[in-house]
Design an enzyme around this catalytic site. Sequence first.
Site, mmCIF file in Angstrom:
data_model
loop_
_atom_site.group_PDB
_atom_site.id
_atom_site.type_symbol
_atom_site.label_atom_id
_atom_site.label_comp_id
_atom_site.label_asym_id
_atom_site.label_seq_id
_atom_site.Cartn_x
_atom_site.Cartn_y
_atom_site.Cartn_z
ATOM 1 N N PRO A 14 3.832 -3.504 -0.391
ATOM 2 C CA PRO A 14 4.315 -2.404 0.443
ATOM 3 C C PRO A 14 4.370 -1.054 -0.266
ATOM 4 O O PRO A 14 4.730 -0.971 -1.443
ATOM 5 C CB PRO A 14 5.722 -2.849 0.854
ATOM 6 C CG PRO A 14 6.120 -3.870 -0.144
ATOM 7 C CD PRO A 14 4.847 -4.554 -0.548
ATOM 8 N N ASN A 15 4.019 -0.049 0.479
ATOM 9 C CA ASN A 15 4.083 1.368 0.086
ATOM 10 C C ASN A 15 3.004 1.785 -0.910
ATOM 11 O O ASN A 15 2.888 2.963 -1.240
ATOM 12 C CB ASN A 15 5.481 1.724 -0.457
ATOM 13 C CG ASN A 15 6.573 1.409 0.536
ATOM 14 O OD1 ASN A 15 6.504 1.860 1.671
ATOM 15 N ND2 ASN A 15 7.563 0.614 0.155
ATOM 16 N N ARG A 22 3.141 9.387 -3.293
ATOM 17 C CA ARG A 22 4.445 8.740 -3.383
ATOM 18 C C ARG A 22 4.973 8.900 -4.800
ATOM 19 O O ARG A 22 4.349 8.399 -5.744
ATOM 20 C CB ARG A 22 4.225 7.260 -3.079
ATOM 21 C CG ARG A 22 5.405 6.399 -3.354
ATOM 22 C CD ARG A 22 5.023 4.921 -3.325
ATOM 23 N NE ARG A 22 6.228 4.136 -3.527
ATOM 24 C CZ ARG A 22 6.249 2.904 -3.952
ATOM 25 N NH1 ARG A 22 5.119 2.275 -4.220
ATOM 26 N NH2 ARG A 22 7.382 2.280 -4.118
ATOM 27 N N TYR A 27 4.391 7.212 -10.307
ATOM 28 C CA TYR A 27 3.192 6.407 -10.057
ATOM 29 C C TYR A 27 1.879 7.146 -10.308
ATOM 30 O O TYR A 27 0.811 6.541 -10.211
ATOM 31 C CB TYR A 27 3.214 5.878 -8.613
ATOM 32 C CG TYR A 27 4.405 4.989 -8.325
ATOM 33 C CD1 TYR A 27 4.539 3.750 -8.957
ATOM 34 C CD2 TYR A 27 5.410 5.376 -7.437
ATOM 35 C CE1 TYR A 27 5.632 2.931 -8.713
ATOM 36 C CE2 TYR A 27 6.505 4.560 -7.176
ATOM 37 C CZ TYR A 27 6.609 3.340 -7.827
ATOM 38 O OH TYR A 27 7.687 2.526 -7.584
ATOM 39 N N ASN A 83 0.253 -6.880 -7.386
ATOM 40 C CA ASN A 83 1.320 -5.886 -7.424
ATOM 41 C C ASN A 83 2.089 -6.064 -6.119
ATOM 42 O O ASN A 83 1.727 -5.491 -5.087
ATOM 43 C CB ASN A 83 0.779 -4.466 -7.558
ATOM 44 C CG ASN A 83 1.920 -3.449 -7.738
ATOM 45 O OD1 ASN A 83 3.088 -3.789 -7.555
ATOM 46 N ND2 ASN A 83 1.576 -2.227 -8.095
ATOM 47 N N ALA A 86 7.898 -3.820 -3.997
ATOM 48 C CA ALA A 86 9.332 -4.141 -3.857
ATOM 49 C C ALA A 86 9.583 -5.621 -3.575
ATOM 50 O O ALA A 86 10.659 -6.134 -3.917
ATOM 51 C CB ALA A 86 9.942 -3.274 -2.764
ATOM 52 N N GLU A 107 0.933 -10.741 -12.764
ATOM 53 C CA GLU A 107 1.844 -9.813 -12.072
ATOM 54 C C GLU A 107 1.604 -8.422 -12.649
ATOM 55 O O GLU A 107 1.497 -8.264 -13.874
ATOM 56 C CB GLU A 107 3.294 -10.250 -12.325
ATOM 57 C CG GLU A 107 4.325 -9.266 -11.791
ATOM 58 C CD GLU A 107 5.763 -9.668 -12.136
ATOM 59 O OE1 GLU A 107 5.981 -10.754 -12.711
ATOM 60 O OE2 GLU A 107 6.671 -8.871 -11.823
ATOM 61 N N HIS A 109 2.647 -4.111 -12.440
ATOM 62 C CA HIS A 109 3.366 -2.942 -11.937
ATOM 63 C C HIS A 109 2.818 -1.706 -12.628
ATOM 64 O O HIS A 109 2.574 -1.724 -13.841
ATOM 65 C CB HIS A 109 4.868 -3.059 -12.189
ATOM 66 C CG HIS A 109 5.429 -4.297 -11.580
ATOM 67 N ND1 HIS A 109 5.620 -4.424 -10.223
ATOM 68 C CD2 HIS A 109 5.754 -5.489 -12.131
ATOM 69 C CE1 HIS A 109 6.061 -5.644 -9.976
ATOM 70 N NE2 HIS A 109 6.156 -6.313 -11.105
ATOM 71 N N ARG A 116 13.655 1.388 -15.358
ATOM 72 C CA ARG A 116 14.080 2.015 -14.093
ATOM 73 C C ARG A 116 15.407 1.409 -13.612
ATOM 74 O O ARG A 116 16.193 0.932 -14.414
ATOM 75 C CB ARG A 116 12.939 1.875 -13.075
ATOM 76 C CG ARG A 116 11.649 2.564 -13.560
ATOM 77 C CD ARG A 116 10.538 2.452 -12.550
ATOM 78 N NE ARG A 116 10.886 3.141 -11.310
ATOM 79 C CZ ARG A 116 10.216 2.970 -10.171
ATOM 80 N NH1 ARG A 116 9.173 2.153 -10.133
ATOM 81 N NH2 ARG A 116 10.577 3.616 -9.084
#
Length: 151
Positions: A14-15, A22, A27, A83, A86, A107, A109, A116
Amino acid sequence: MHKSPKSVLILNGPNLNFLGRREPAVYGSQTLADVEALCLRTCSEHGYALDFRQTNSEGMLIDWIHQAADLQAQGVLAGVILNAAAYTHTSVALHDAIKAASVYLIELHISNVHAREPFRQHSFVSPVANGVMFGFGVAGYALAIAALAKR
Ligand code: DQA
């Protein structure tokens, strides 16, 4: 006889369709289309085909993980780079799907999730991933493809 190349399946959650506009300080300014182009170049360098997808839906990600198991059974999967955005931090269903599919999975990111907010520091994906790549910006996608090639 010529053997067709194995595919790297890259799944974005998502996103990530908003990449580039964004939170660019977190990012970066590259769009998801830029990332796909980077992945395509890197896959060709390593002799892989690329299957690059994005969804905002948790169920779709799970369906795609199940499909990855079928691709692996057919011998055409080099590995999955996920990725989950969330959903990484919330989805037991995704954890179970990865465990059930039993595919080779990295995985990923873009950001350093451990630098964070505390809620980003738990991952339901990490315990069922073969490796984890985070904090290298979008270059992490190319690094993860290279990691698959080193297997
Ligand atoms: C992310 C990190 C997640 O915490 C966040 O929810 C994202 C993107 C990353 O690529 O850095 O959407 O997965």
